[in-house]
Write an enzyme that holds these catalytic residues in place. Structure first.
Site, short mmCIF file in Angstrom:
data_model
loop_
_atom_site.label_atom_id
_atom_site.label_comp_id
_atom_site.label_asym_id
_atom_site.label_seq_id
_atom_site.Cartn_x
_atom_site.Cartn_y
_atom_site.Cartn_z
N SER A 234 69.55 24.11 111.74
CA SER A 234 70.08 25.17 110.88
C SER A 234 68.98 26.07 110.34
CB SER A 234 70.86 24.54 109.71
OG SER A 234 71.98 23.83 110.19
N HIS A 299 68.70 25.15 105.25
CA HIS A 299 69.45 26.39 105.44
C HIS A 299 68.82 27.53 104.64
CE1 HIS A 299 72.21 23.14 106.41
NE2 HIS A 299 73.04 24.00 107.00
#
Length: 360
Positions: A234, A299
């Site tokens: 991610s 993230h």
């Protein structure tokens, strides 16, 4: 050249340059002819550098050439690339990629003429295939899809706070995922966003953004969520997607991709859903105690890289990064963060006396 530049200065007048184009224009590629005409129209000095012409015909663009186009009126003499008909399937694909990623018509035509698919977008495809097969083949010991599996924690690739001295884990954690839904979303985003970006900007730029996001993601976890492991790509995926979305917003009027508002909304909803899921899982009781669920900070690390370094890299097609002040500023900030995180990992864990989960 001696006929138009008798003094051997390396320049010819704009009038003589236009005469050359009118005389030999039918021999040139139509798109390159448009770029040459735009160069002639935009040049306020009344002369054209012969080397710019040579660079154009050899598919190279110097900084002086780019500045002449940027500062000029950019008049193009024929229809837009999107209006051309009779293209083959591969030509339509290249045109589609140009309109997906580039905000200026002159860059789109340049890319359309120059792209040869050699080399192909190998980086994103290779990363995706390696992640898929390592997860399903090595971790699960079978090539079938499962929703989740506790063995994702028991390998030498993921990042774990107890094993942070093994430096490769700050990068190799991208090949492990917490479940097939986690793997599936990252694979889809890497292919749908990463492959077109690599086709336009090349493997070197895209791999730099991707790897910078990956490293920033694991380091962000080691600083802000010190007890949690990390798996999944991610960080790199969010770096690419956020850079692309930010580039679209910054060049909104120039981007001609279809349904751009709807597609941005869908991308943001998917990213928000996946991020919200990661946050919920992080604070949800672990299915494999005492090890907690993976952190969501990777993230955020990827997003920060995307809207800083990534935006600068993707903003200017074919422009040399070393000539951009903003590039050096963001690169310096990134290097400072990496150095800070390294020292944090060396000293902070022992000074704070944290109780870390046992190694898997």
């Amino acid at each position: 050249l001696s006929q138009f530049d008798p003094d051997n200065t390396g320049y010819i007048s704009t009038e003589k340059f236009r005469t050359l184009l009118q005389r030999h224009g039918s021999e040139l590629d139509p798109h390159k002819l448009e770029v040459l005409l735009a160069l002639a129209d935009s040049n306020s000095e009344g002369r054209i550098c012969y080397q710019d012409f040579v660079n154009l015909m050899s598919n190279k663009r110097s900084n002086s050439f780019r500045q002449a186009i940027l500062q000029g009126n950019r008049r193009l003499c024929s229809k837009a690339l999107l209006e051309e008909t009779g293209l083959s399937l591969s030509q339509r694909l290249i045109r589609h990629v140009a309109y997906e990623t580039l905000p200026r018509e002159i860059d789109r035509k340049w890319y359309y003429d120059s792209y040869t698919c050699c080399p192909p977008p190998w980086f994103m495809i290779t990363i995706t295939l390696v992640a898929f097969f390592l997860y399903n083949g090595v971790v699960l010991d079978r090539f079938v899809l499962q929703v989740s599996h506790p063995l994702y924690l028991k390998n030498a690739l993921l990042y774990h706070p107890q094993l942070r001295a093994q430096a490769w884990r700050y990068l190799t954690y991208i090949f492990m995922h917490a479940g097939i839904e986690h793997l599936g979303l990252n694979v889809v985003l890497q292919l749908l966003v990463g492959v077109p970006l690599e086709m336009v900007h090349g493997a070197a730029r895209i791999s730099f953004v991707y790897v910078a996001g990956v490293v920033a993601g694991s380091l962000a976890v080691s600083v802000a969520d010190m007890r949690a492991p990390v798996v999944g790509s991610s960080g790199g995926v969010y770096a690419l997607v956020s850079a692309h979305l930010a580039n679209i917003v910054m060049n909104w009027s120039g981007m001609k991709c279809q349904f751009k508002l709807l597609r941005m909304a869908v991308a943001l909803i998917c990213m928000s859903f996946e991020f919200g899921r990661a946050v919920w899982l992080r604070f949800h009781p672990s299915a494999y105690p005492p090890c907690p669920h993976p952190s969501f900070m990777a993230h955020l690390g990827g997003v920060m890289v995307g809207i800083t370094l990534g935006v600068v890299i993707l903003r200017n097609y074919e422009q040399r990064l070393q000539d951009q002040t903003l590039w050096w500023i963001f690169l310096s900030i990134y290097v400072i963060f990496v150095l800070f995180a390294i020292f944090w990992n060396i000293f902070a864990y022992s000074l704070l006396d944290l109780k870390l989960p046992p190694p898997p």
